[in-house]
Design an enzyme around this catalytic site. Sequence first.
Site, short mmCIF file in Angstrom:
data_model
loop_
_atom_site.label_atom_id
_atom_site.label_comp_id
_atom_site.label_asym_id
_atom_site.label_seq_id
_atom_site.Cartn_x
_atom_site.Cartn_y
_atom_site.Cartn_z
N HIS A 73 -1.67 -9.00 -2.68
CA HIS A 73 -1.64 -7.63 -2.49
C HIS A 73 -0.51 -6.84 -2.74
O HIS A 73 0.59 -7.15 -2.45
CB HIS A 73 -2.49 -7.32 -1.17
CG HIS A 73 -3.90 -7.29 -1.03
ND1 HIS A 73 -4.71 -7.34 0.09
CD2 HIS A 73 -4.78 -7.55 -2.01
CE1 HIS A 73 -6.00 -7.56 -0.16
NE2 HIS A 73 -6.13 -7.70 -1.21
N ASP A 75 0.68 -4.13 -1.81
CA ASP A 75 1.74 -3.43 -0.67
C ASP A 75 2.52 -4.72 -0.27
O ASP A 75 3.32 -4.47 0.70
CB ASP A 75 0.88 -3.02 0.57
CG ASP A 75 -0.34 -3.80 1.03
OD1 ASP A 75 -0.89 -4.57 0.29
OD2 ASP A 75 -0.35 -3.68 2.31
N HIS A 76 2.43 -5.99 -0.87
CA HIS A 76 3.39 -7.31 -0.31
C HIS A 76 4.01 -7.61 -1.45
O HIS A 76 4.94 -8.44 -1.23
CB HIS A 76 2.37 -8.24 0.45
CG HIS A 76 1.58 -7.68 1.76
ND1 HIS A 76 1.94 -8.18 3.02
CD2 HIS A 76 0.57 -6.95 2.14
CE1 HIS A 76 1.05 -7.46 3.94
NE2 HIS A 76 0.49 -6.83 3.14
N HIS A 156 -8.26 -13.07 5.22
CA HIS A 156 -8.14 -11.76 4.55
C HIS A 156 -8.29 -11.79 3.15
O HIS A 156 -9.18 -11.06 2.43
CB HIS A 156 -6.57 -11.32 4.96
CG HIS A 156 -5.89 -9.95 4.34
ND1 HIS A 156 -6.55 -8.90 4.92
CD2 HIS A 156 -5.23 -9.55 3.41
CE1 HIS A 156 -5.95 -7.92 4.04
NE2 HIS A 156 -5.15 -8.49 3.15
ZN LIG Z 1 -1.08 -5.13 3.62
ZN LIG Z 2 -3.39 -7.37 2.21
#
Ligand SMILES: [Zn+2]
Ligand SMILES: [Zn+2]
Length: 268
Positions: A73, A75-76, A156
Amino acid sequence: MTHGVSAGNGSSRFVVVGCGTVVPESDRACSAYWLESGPIRLLLDCGPGSLQAMARTGLPWHAVTDLALTHFHADHTGAIPGLLFALTYGLLPDRRIEPLDVWGPPGTAEFFEHLSDAYGEFVLDPGFEVRVHETVAGGSNELGTEVALRTHSTPHTDESRALRIELPEQTIVYTGDTGPSDSLPGFCSGAELLVCECSLPDSHAIETHLSPGSVARLAAAADPEILLLTHVYPQFRLAADVPRLVSEAGWPGQVELAHEGWTRRFST
Ligand SMILES: [Zn+2]
Ligand SMILES: [Zn+2]
């Protein structure tokens, strides 16, 4: 087990670089954490804003030896091209020659190939060796001679992993992004520091993120010395005392909320 401010022959430290979510915030970068032990300087995730946060917190970003990813993702992972660009050109007139080891879930090699296609050859050929290792969930990987990295699948994304870093005398677990999982407490048990996502309030609990109730159940089963809450959506964090909610949900131990620069030192 010993811990506290370092004394004597060596020390390790864990520093929060970025503890945000996908939501842009003025006081925190997206996900990134720094763990130093002996010759290992390990960056856990590399979300947007994390390069500037490493500079603000005085971390030697240029000396990173290892990068471990929980999942893909943005944001990572969003600052990975910038990190490699900085390691390529940000040290001029010097050039880095030390290799960088990248540890990620299956698909990491292809992910880096796509980044290279998009940003340029420096991603995989920055003038030093970029060694991409795809980890096997449940397996153990050696970082140098004294640090072990273990991974565990989380609910996730298809590839998402929690990371367990075993130093000579301490264990740190970072959940990455995860939903409630019956197998996660066992993976987290015995950790001195459990860095645990707590994205949403219980009223908005979903299967792919944690909330105070599921965090408290995880912590009560894993029993860390310190529970550090991170990846809290600002809509939730700014409206509630999130550590208190976790305590009230059934975790009687120490619990803190992550912020940029939060540091834990360990003696070795
Ligand atoms: Zn995240
Ligand atoms: Zn995530």
